[in-house]
Scaffold this active site. Structure first.
Site, short mmCIF file in Angstrom:
data_model
loop_
_atom_site.label_atom_id
_atom_site.label_comp_id
_atom_site.label_asym_id
_atom_site.label_seq_id
_atom_site.Cartn_x
_atom_site.Cartn_y
_atom_site.Cartn_z
N ASP A 142 5.47 -2.44 3.23
CA ASP A 142 6.39 -1.62 2.45
C ASP A 142 6.21 -1.91 0.97
O ASP A 142 5.82 -3.01 0.58
CB ASP A 142 7.84 -1.91 2.85
CG ASP A 142 8.11 -1.61 4.31
OD1 ASP A 142 7.46 -0.70 4.86
OD2 ASP A 142 8.98 -2.29 4.90
N ARG A 143 6.55 -0.92 0.14
CA ARG A 143 6.39 -1.08 -1.31
C ARG A 143 7.09 -2.33 -1.84
O ARG A 143 6.54 -3.06 -2.66
CB ARG A 143 6.97 0.16 -2.01
CG ARG A 143 6.85 0.12 -3.54
CD ARG A 143 7.62 1.25 -4.18
NE ARG A 143 9.04 1.14 -3.87
CZ ARG A 143 9.94 2.07 -4.19
NH1 ARG A 143 9.56 3.18 -4.79
NH2 ARG A 143 11.21 1.89 -3.87
#
Length: 314
Positions: A142-143
């Protein structure tokens, strides 16, 4: 620079009588195409069974001719960018890199620059397998999560690594700072996960896909705990959702943590971290071609260590 595919046509003969079309194609075409991508192609009218468009739920009769047309990507290429990245291992087949907190693994939507993939393309050639916006990307983070990722530099390596991850032959571990003290030394969470329609969220749901995580306590603090999370499966947001489900949301998680009223010092430390307190620190797997075991254990970034020092001082 990695070569990114243009329009492509794939022809198959449906052999599994009674199986859903989308499921059959996802089994045949993985890892080149994900099931969600296949469903999208069907809905867009790019999949034909005996020359006609059908729904993803179409049940195969057996022996039909299936044609899958993969249209060219909206952008002709992903541009390499000279972004500094930390490469912990590299050979002619693969690389293990550290994704910084706050950086996308690969382009998403209109965000086509500043991603880890842009940086990788400047550094090396990548496999051509994957969607047009994900060449060489075997798995993702995930970012707002930082840590270690394996990327494939050749097509054979991509296929082998994807198979290893699918068959749970890659040991992947995270360090997570969570809210509330963790009462047990370790706990296995075996809760199926399902995406919420028209949302970024994932929830525990008995109709979802199998998801299994081992949570091991490293240390309890006053009102917090540091855990190691070991993945047995690799579902989207798995560690984040499992921790939140147990009442231990990850510190700084904007999606699954309740709206905590952090003090100014903690807010500044999370801003410095540029994400949530979740870091993929460990990878261990058998090299698919060199018959040697690779184990890479990355120390926590300084910003994460600063956060822990403050939590310990409370």
């Amino acid at each position: 620079m990695a070569e990114i595919s243009r329009e492509k046509t794939i022809k198959l003969i449906g052999k599994d009588k009674g199986k859903r079309l989308d499921l059959y194609l996802s089994e045949c075409l993985y890892p080149n195409l994900s099931r969600s991508r296949i469903e999208q192609l069907i809905e867009q009218g790019n999949v034909f069974v005996e020359g006609r468009n059908v729904k993803p739920s179409y049940k195969l009769k057996g022996g039909e001719t299936i044609e899958v047309i993969i249209p060219p990507p909206p952008s002709p290429e992903i541009k390499p960018e000279q972004i500094e990245i930390n490469i912990l291992y590299e050979d002619e087949y693969l690389a293990v890199v550290e994704k910084p907190f706050g950086m996308l693994t690969h382009p998403v939507g209109n965000k086509r620059s500043g991603t880890l993939l842009n940086a990788l393309l400047f550094h090396c050639n990548l496999s051509s397998i994957g969607s047009p916006l994900r060449p060489g990307i075997v798995h993702r983070l995930d970012r707002d999560t930082g840590g270690l990722l394996i990327v494939a530099k050749t097509d054979p390596a991509h296929l082998e690594l994807a198979k290893m991850i699918r068959e749970k032959e890659v040991d992947r571990r995270y360090v997570a700072l969570v809210h509330n003290e963790f009462p047990k030394e370790e706990k296995i969470v075996n809760m199926p996960l399902m995406r919420v329609p028209h949302s970024d969220k994932v929830v525990v749901n008995k109709r979802g896909k199998e998801a299994k995580t081992l949570l091991r306590r490293i240390k309890n603090y006053k009102g917090f705990a540091l855990l190691e999370a070991i993945l047995y499966t690799g579902r989207t947001h798995q560690v984040r959702v499992h921790c939140a489900f147990l009442g231990h949301p990850i510190v700084g998680d904007q999606l699954y943590a309740p709206k905590h009223s952090y003090c100014p010092v903690l807010r500044n430390l999370l801003k410095e971290l540029n994400g949530q307190a979740l870091y993929a620190h460990y990878l261990s797997f058998l090299h698919p071609f060199k018959n040697e075991h690779l184990t890479i254990n990355s120390p926590l970034p300084q910003s994460f260590q600063n956060l822990l020092k403050y939590i310990e001082s409370l």
